[in-house]
Design a protein around this motif. Structure first.
Motif, short mmCIF file in Angstrom:
data_model
loop_
_atom_site.label_atom_id
_atom_site.label_comp_id
_atom_site.label_asym_id
_atom_site.label_seq_id
_atom_site.Cartn_x
_atom_site.Cartn_y
_atom_site.Cartn_z
N PHE A 25 42.80 47.55 54.98
CA PHE A 25 42.20 48.86 54.34
C PHE A 25 41.02 48.22 53.68
N ILE A 26 40.65 47.05 53.10
CA ILE A 26 39.70 46.39 52.44
C ILE A 26 39.43 45.35 53.07
N GLN A 27 38.15 44.72 53.33
CA GLN A 27 37.93 43.34 53.96
C GLN A 27 37.25 42.48 53.00
N ALA A 28 35.71 42.48 52.96
CA ALA A 28 34.83 41.87 52.04
C ALA A 28 35.56 40.41 51.92
N ASN A 29 35.69 39.98 50.78
CA ASN A 29 36.22 38.45 50.71
C ASN A 29 37.83 38.38 50.29
N THR A 30 38.40 39.43 50.98
CA THR A 30 40.01 39.54 50.59
C THR A 30 40.79 38.66 51.55
N ILE A 31 42.14 38.31 51.27
CA ILE A 31 42.96 37.87 52.36
C ILE A 31 44.30 38.62 52.02
#
Length: 325
Positions: A25-31
Motif C-alpha cells: 500500500f506504500i512503496q518508497a523506501n519501505t520494507i
C-alpha cells in the motif's frame, strides 16, 4: 451504490493467515515486516533521561487491533500489513570490536524509526466504477517526531486513519474526516481512546458518497494538460499567490508519474477521446502517493482528496480554478 456489510459472526478474530493486502500500500523506501518479528526481534527506543520505554510499534499496532475488534466484533478482520523504513542498527556488547561483515545474526540489533500499518475489514465493502473498496484502519509512527531526549510522560505523536482501500490497486482513500495527523498521547490507554473516538466519529456512507460523486465530473484532455502544467508551476509560485489557491503537496516527480499514467495506467487512464473522470484522476494521485515516505504518506493522501474535491466543486459551480484555467 450500496455499502455491503457481510457479517461473519463465526470468525471474530484476526485471520491468522491473511494479511490486509498482498500488494504494497506504500512503496518508497519501505520494507514489509511481520508483527511477530517486531515483537520478538526489534529493540524498543527509550527516553534518554530516565531509560523508560516509548510506546512501541507493537503497542501501537496491538492497540489498534484491540479497538478494531471491539468496534467491529462481528466482522472478519485481517492481519495487519506493516511497512517500515529508516533502520536504526546496533550490535550486542560482545560484538563491539567485530568488523560489520563478520557480525553474526544474533549479534545484530535493530529497530525502525518509521512504521506504517493497515488493518483491512474485508466484510465491509463497496464498489465504485467496478473497483472494490474495503474498509481499512491504520496508522503511522515516526520516532523522529518525538523528543526522546526528555523523560517518560512527554507527549508522543501518532497519525491514525480510517478510510477505504481500492483493491484494484491498493491505493488508500483517506480524507480529513477519517484522519488525525497529530494525535498526542502519554500512554496506550490514551492512544486507544483516540483511535476509538476517530472510528466512532467517522461516517462510512459520507465518504463513499463523496468518492462516488467524483464519477460525475470529468476533465478534457486540454484541462488535464493544464492541470499538470499548473501543478509543476505550483511550487515556484510567490507565497502571496499560493495563499489564494488550493494547497497541493505532491512533488514534481509524482506529477510526472501522473502525466505518464494518464496514458499508461491500466485501470485509470484517459478515455479514447482524451477525457478522464475525476475518480480516475484521484486514483492517479493516490497511486503516485505510494512513492511518498511513511511520515508524509497520509498527509499527502488527505491532500489528494481535498485537491480533487476542489476541482469537482469548481466544475459544479462553473467557477474559475487556477489549476484548470
Amino acid at each position: 451504490m450500496e455499502l455491503q456489510i457481510v457479517s461473519n459472526p463465526m470468525n471474530t478474530h484476526t485471520d491468522s493467515f491473511v494479511e490486509s493486502t498482498d500488494i504494497p500500500f506504500i512503496q518508497a523506501n519501505t520494507i514489509p515486516v511481520k508483527l511477530k518479528e517486531i515483537e520478538n526481534n526489534h529493540l524498543i527506543p527509550v527516553y534518554v533521561k530516565d531509560n523508560e520505554p516509548v510506546i512501541s510499534h507493537q503497542d501501537f499496532i496491538n492497540s489498534a487491533l484491540e479497538v478494531t475488534h471491539h468496534v467491529f466484533k462481528h466482522e472478519k478482520i485481517f492481519q495487519p500489513n506493516i511497512r517500515v523504513s529508516h533502520p536504526i542498527k546496533g550490535r550486542t556488547p560482545e560484538a563491539k570490536d567485530k568488523p560489520a561483515k563478520d557480525l553474526l545474526e544474533h549479534e545484530k540489533t535493530i529497530y525502525y524509526e518509521r512504521m506504517m500499518f493497515i488493518i483491512e475489514i474485508p466484510t465491509i465493502t463497496d464498489t465504485i466504477n467496478g473497483n472494490q473498496l474495503s474498509l481499512t484502519i491504520g496508522g503511522v509512527k515516526s520516532y523522529n517526531l518525538d523528543n526522546l531526549y526528555s523523560k517518560k510522560g512527554t507527549d508522543e505523536q501518532f497519525k491514525i486513519f480510517i478510510g477505504f482501500q481500492n483493491k484494484v490497486c491498493c491505493n488508500l482513500c483517506v480524507w480529513t474526516d477519517g484522519f488525525i495527523g497529530n494525535l498526542r498521547v502519554k500512554n496506550t490507554s490514551q492512544l486507544m481512546s483516540g483511535i476509538y473516538d476517530l472510528i466512532q466519529k467517522y461516517n462510512v456512507q459520507q465518504q463513499l458518497i463523496a468518492l462516488q460523486n467524483l464519477l460525475h465530473y470529468s476533465l478534457t484532455e486540454h484541462e488535464f494538460a493544464t492541470l499538470i502544467g499548473r501543478a509543476k508551476l505550483y511550487n515556484y509560485l510567490p507565497i502571496s499567490l499560493k495563499k489564494e489557491i488550493p494547497i497541493l503537496v505532491i512533488g514534481d516527480t509524482q506529477i510526472n508519474a501522473i502525466a505518464r499514467d494518464y496514458y499508461q495506467d491500466v485501470s485509470f487512464c484517459r478515455r479514447d477521446d482524451g477525457s478522464i473522470s475525476l475518480w480516475n484522476v484521484y486514483n492517479l494521485f493516490t497511486g503516485v502517493n505510494k512513492q511518498s515516505y511513511i511520515d508524509t504518506f497520509l498527509d499527502r493522501g488527505v491532500n489528494a482528496y481535498s485537491f480533487i474535491e476542489n476541482l469537482a466543486q469548481s466544475i459544479e459551480s462553473k467557477e474559475s480554478n487556477w489549476f484548470l484555467s
